[in-house]
Design an enzyme around this catalytic site. Structure first.
Site, mmCIF file in Angstrom:
data_model
loop_
_atom_site.group_PDB
_atom_site.id
_atom_site.type_symbol
_atom_site.label_atom_id
_atom_site.label_comp_id
_atom_site.label_asym_id
_atom_site.label_seq_id
_atom_site.Cartn_x
_atom_site.Cartn_y
_atom_site.Cartn_z
ATOM 1 N N CYS A 78 2.809 -2.418 20.018
ATOM 2 C CA CYS A 78 3.582 -2.211 18.594
ATOM 3 C C CYS A 78 3.290 -0.339 18.308
ATOM 4 O O CYS A 78 3.821 0.231 18.937
ATOM 5 C CB CYS A 78 3.073 -2.883 17.587
ATOM 6 S SG CYS A 78 4.420 -2.959 16.343
ATOM 7 N N HIS B 41 3.051 -8.877 20.115
ATOM 8 C CA HIS B 41 1.639 -8.834 19.803
ATOM 9 C C HIS B 41 0.849 -9.864 20.625
ATOM 10 O O HIS B 41 0.883 -11.054 19.913
ATOM 11 C CB HIS B 41 1.476 -8.943 18.388
ATOM 12 C CG HIS B 41 1.944 -8.033 17.595
ATOM 13 N ND1 HIS B 41 0.989 -6.652 17.537
ATOM 14 C CD2 HIS B 41 2.978 -7.537 16.829
ATOM 15 C CE1 HIS B 41 1.611 -5.974 16.530
ATOM 16 N NE2 HIS B 41 2.917 -6.381 16.325
ATOM 17 N N GLU C 240 -2.045 -10.092 20.994
ATOM 18 C CA GLU C 240 -3.415 -10.474 20.158
ATOM 19 C C GLU C 240 -3.138 -11.561 19.063
ATOM 20 O O GLU C 240 -4.038 -11.991 18.676
ATOM 21 C CB GLU C 240 -4.126 -9.184 19.506
ATOM 22 C CG GLU C 240 -3.408 -8.589 18.337
ATOM 23 C CD GLU C 240 -2.129 -7.512 18.742
ATOM 24 O OE1 GLU C 240 -1.570 -8.102 19.733
ATOM 25 O OE2 GLU C 240 -1.561 -6.924 17.916
#
Ligand SMILES: Nc1ncnc2c1ncn2[C@@H]1O[C@H](COP(=O)(O)OP(=O)(O)O)[C@@H](O)[C@H]1O
EC number: 6.3.5.3
Lengths: 80, 580, 229, 80
Positions: C86, C203, C205
């Site tokens: 990002c 993302h 994560e």
């Protein structure tokens, strides 16, 4: 007719972008930079060819959409 | 007091222009024993404004139930604090930014979100969830589209940049909000229960410290602006809306939490509305001490700022703190690391006066206790709302097509999915969002634990209009139901009372009714009120908005893995209806 | 696998990144502040999401010029693995460690949702645990994810297998309708020439816990652990 | 020395903001508007008073920070 519209923050209105740019320029060792303000420039081409009419048309666009007149000023430049 | 700053002559007209009534002027003159200076007049006007003094609502707010074993700190501080077990506390509050958002939807909504987050982290909590309750006018009103997109972008713009997930809220439309939208923002923060920071100043001689962004001429009240002489030569009217700087606030958050991890802060208060004035007065009043401010030391964004402007500026992203003696350098280092302004701008005194100096010269001197205690409180006349005629269900024709009726309901703006809105909010940052927007209540996990907080904001203003007492009850009950539907145990609420002009007895009656209904429901459900906000005079052309007491609640669930959502899981399972 | 996470003023997804790295590798990453000029010796450097310097001027612009990024560039040259997610991706393009630029989303709005992504190249140190063509779901949360590069650069990226991920639908169909931000050729993530630097908008994560609604992101982190330990 | 820097997208780089403005102007019944492009204008004040030096200083700022030369062009106007 081509034109440019310049949109700037009114005096006294906080400009977080300008402030951050000023700070970043300082960090990059560009000394003595002050009063950085960020504005917008909008280029456009309108069908109207009469100067006066083109100007008033663009003025209307600024009031209605392009500028946020609560916090911004605008200036119009006709290029022809 | 020979300073030029106060050369402006104080006339009855000028006092009236500051929104001070004749009655209030008498009290003011008694307190001061002389004509106030221009700066002092400005301070009285903001401290006694509806916004700061809650003069129309205080009497009734005091009747709300605010206690319970879970409550660590009820209304009166920046935000409410409740115990969530394991030595942890949730700190939360809701606040309105209605009028600014109507004038400038993006910045108005953005600074509303910034303000409520400061209220929460000033008490030592890291914000872990945001909600927003929005009311707009009719979808086909010419301004609605612009307002919706601006407000939503502004809320996202600020919250996303801060890295706090926006996990819930509500959005409804009604023509009564055509000229007066409602933007209520709520933040929930997480703190250690034994490390909560309050605003009470103490320790005579201790330094008073200013941190954050510089002070500009933001949001200084329009009416008073016109009469002031500082205007530069430009003919443009100075805007009274503030521009938010979420990046500065993110730095302020991290710097404050870093300093709070140590023990150098005695008290801290964010500068919200009426910035330096309300923060310094509140700190002095709570601590029963005085505060002396050296205004020439305040970090300023513009040249030629006056004491009046400095005291009234609503520049965002600023905090005022009292530090333990000798701890200034330790604090300064942290704020400079985060590239924020830091200045010692005064000291705690034993005089119980707010004394303002400029280059050593006194430019204002007001006794704090009477400024606060004598602030007006009105028990405004009110009339109960007449009972609405009940609609006889039998008199309503059955829909010819059930599918058609269903489609119509799903398609109505109030019932339609609000995905378009919440997809513009980062609802996942922090990695703890267990239930995203779109369900009954959102659930966020507490970092490092299995437990989580469930939260929802609710109000059905149409019910409140028909019957304020029942409508107030129902708002609380709906919030409670939404939280329980996830499997969480409801703990406490905050609220945002949005009403019309309280000087009209029927409007005041709506307010009183809603408070009564809310109280009843809160007591019955053991769901106390720990914080809140009031926004009155929400009117256009003499027409009040629908009475809108928004309830924001939180609950705790021991194991977020067991939380429930509304998704249907498998085909052929039975649907069961429970309740009456 | 030893890792480091770079922090800028305004970074806000660092804890999400730390949690994912720790879950996959079993050890906590070291945190490195933007003003540092030297980096610890690690196998992987991660630049997490957020709004460095508020994303003012251009997203990632100011962070891209910070002292720590000069050090990161040196490490990239030396072959150390680098992943930017990002804002991290935006920063990597601003420092020219990756080609192109990330512009405002075509619909001009911030977008946060779970997105379907097609793994285009599964033979990288970041994606080896996936199959080529596999569809994974990671959330996206960005305002400036609209990938732009001139067609020459795009052709080169494609030709060299440097497009790592593309926006697609649940069945892996890559089409204009599945392009959620206007990116050229639906590109969601790209590699540098040597294949040791990956930048991506989505993302992973935030997709490592069943309670996130999916664990597709784990494959990315475990790929790195396998390749770099 | 005061200066203005104009930053515009290079030809061939698509401009989502410009496109959105064009579209919105159309929706507001401003017909015949074409080729709308949005750029930035940065105003600043630098200590350097020599024109040539000021210009080269600002050029360096543009190359290093103000513009992303992969996608943007810049133009400098000194105001004095
Ligand atoms: N402004 C908003 N911000 C975030 N989420 C929203 C907003 N408006 C609505 N939502 C979400 O949409 C869902 C439906 O809202 P609502 O119709 O008010 O719920 P209900 O009436 O079922 O309690 C909720 O999950 C709510 O959090």
């Amino acid at each position: 007719m081509k034109a440019k519209v310049y949109i700037t923050l009114k005096n006294g209105v906080l400009d977080p972008q300008g402030k951050a740019i000023e700070h970043a320029l300082g960090a990059l060792d560009f000394g003595g930079v002050n009063e950085v303000r960020q504005g917008k420039m909008i280029e456009l081409d309108i069908a109207e060819s009469d100067e006066a009419k083109a100007k008033s048309q663009i003025e209307a666009m600024c009031e209605k959409l392009l500028a946020n007149t609560v916090i911004e000023n605008y200036a119009i430049e006709l290029i022809g | 007091m020979s300073n030029d700053f106060n050369a402006i002559e104080i006339t009855p007209e000028l006092i009236a222009e500051h929104g001070i009534t004749e009655e209030e002027r008498e009290v003011l003159m008694n307190i001061m024993g002389r004509m106030p200076t221009y700066t002092e007049l400005g301070i009285f006007s903001v401290m006694w404004s509806e916004h700061c003094s809650y003069k129309s609502s205080r009497f009734w707010l005091k009747t709300l139930p605010t206690e319970g074993p879970q409550v660590i700190c009820g209304p009166g501080e920046n935000a409410g604090v409740v115990d969530i077990g394991d030595g942890q506390a949730a700190i939360f509050k809701m606040e309105s930014h209605n009028h600014p958002s109507y004038i400038e939807p993006y910045q108005g909504a953005a600074t509303g979100v910034g303000g409520i987050m400061r209220d929460v982290f000033t008490m030592g909590a890291r914000p872990i969830a945001n909600l927003n309750a929005l009311r707009f006018g009719s979808p086909d009103h010419p301004k609605t589209r612009h307002l919706v997109s601006g407000v939503v972008a502004g809320i996202g713009g600020y919250g996303n940049c801060m890295g706090v997930p926006t996990v819930g809220g509500e959005t409804t439309f009604h023509p009564s909000y055509n000229g007066n939208i409602l933007v209520n923002a709520m933040t929930i923060g997480l703190a250690n229960a034994d490390k909560i920071f309050y605003s009470k100043a103490s320790g005579i001689g201790n330094p008073v410290v200013y941190v954050g962004s510089k002070t500009g001429r933001d949001g200084i009240h329009g009416a008073t602006m016109a009469s002031a002489e500082f205007d530069d030569n430009s003919d443009e009217k100075r805007p009274t809306v503030q521009v938010g700087d979420p990046f500065a606030e993110k730095l302020l958050l991290e710097a404050c939490l870093e300093l709070m991890a140590g023990d150098s802060i005695i008290s801290i208060q964010d500068m919200g509305a009426a910035g330096l004035t309300s923060s310094s007065v509140e700190m002095a009043d709570k601590g029963e001490v005085g505060i002396e401010l050296w205004l020439d030391k305040v970090p300023m964004r513009e040249e030629g700022m006056t004491p009046y402007e400095l005291m009234l500026s609503e520049s965002q992203e600023r905090m005022l703190m009292v530090l333990k003696p000798g701890r200034e350098e330790e604090a300064r280092k942290i704020f400079e690391k985060w590239e924020l302004d830091f200045a010692v701008i005064g000291t705690v005194t034993d005089t119980r006066h707010l004394v303002l100096k400029w280059d050593g010269e006194v430019v204002g001197d007001i006794p704090v206790p009477p400024l606060v205690d004598a602030s007006p409180m009105y028990e405004r006349p009110w009339e109960p709302t007449p009972k609405a005629v009940e609609i006889d269900a039998a008199s309503v024709a059955a829909p010819s097509s059930l599918t058609g009726a269903l489609k119509q309901m799903i398609g109505s703006p109030n019932m339609a999915s609000k995905r378009w809105i919440w997809e513009q909010y980062d609802h996942l940052v922090m990695g703890e969002t267990i239930q995203s927007p779109g369900g009954d209540a959102a659930v966020v996990r507490i970092p490092g634990k299995t437990k989580g907080i469930a939260t929802s904001s609710d109000c059905n203003p149409v019910y409140v209009k028909a019957d304020p007492i029942e409508g107030g009850k129902q708002a609380v009950a709906e919030c409670w139901r939404n939280i329980t539907a996830t499997g969480a145990k409801p703990l406490a609420i905050t609220n945002n009372m949005n009403f019309g002009n309280p000087e009209r007895p029927n409007i005041m009656g709506q307010f009183v009714g809603a408070i009564k209904g809310m109280s009843e429901a809160c007591i019955a459900l053991d769901f106390p009120v720990v914080s809140g906000n009031v926004s009155l005079y929400n009117e256009t052309k003499g027409e009040g908005i629908l009475p809108t007491p928004v309830i924001g609640g939180i609950g705790v669930i021991a194991d977020v893995a067991k939380s429930m959502n509304m998704a249907l899981k498998n085909a052929d399972e039975e649907l069961v209806l429970i309740g009456e | 696998m030893k890792s480091a996470v770079i922090l800028f003023p305004g970074t806000n997804r660092e804890n999400d990144a730390i949690a994912a790295l720790e879950q996959a590798s079993g050890s906590k990453p070291q945190l490195v502040w933007h003003g540092e000029t030297e980096l610890p010796k690690v196998d992987l450097i991660m630049i997490p999401g957020g709004f460095s310097y508020g994303d003012y001027l251009r997203s990632g612009a100011m962070a891209g010029k910070s002292p720590v990024m000069r050090a990161v560039a040196d490490q990239a040259k030396a072959g150390v693995s680098i992943i930017g997610v990002c804002n991290g991706f935006q920063i990597l393009t601003e420092t020219h460690l990756l080609p192109g630029a990330l512009m405002r989303n075509a619909h001009l709005k911030f977008i946060c949702k779970r997105a379907a992504l097609k793994i285009e190249n599964a033979e990288t140190r970041f994606t080896s645990k996936y199959d080529a063509g596999q569809v994974v779901k990671y959330p996206v949360a960005h305002h400036d994810g609209n990938y732009f590069a001139d067609s020459e650069t795009l052709d080169r990226l494609e030709g060299e297998g440097r497009v790592a991920l593309r926006y697609c639908d649940d069945d892996g169909v890559v089409a204009p309708e599945t392009n959620l931000n206007g990116s050229q050729r639906n590109i969601a993530g790209i590699l540098n020439e040597k294949g040791n630097v990956l930048g991506m908008m989505p993302h992973p994560e935030n997709a490592i816990d069943p309670l996130h609604g999916g664990i597709d992101g784990r494959g990315l982190f475990s790929s790195m652990v396998e390749a770099l330990s």
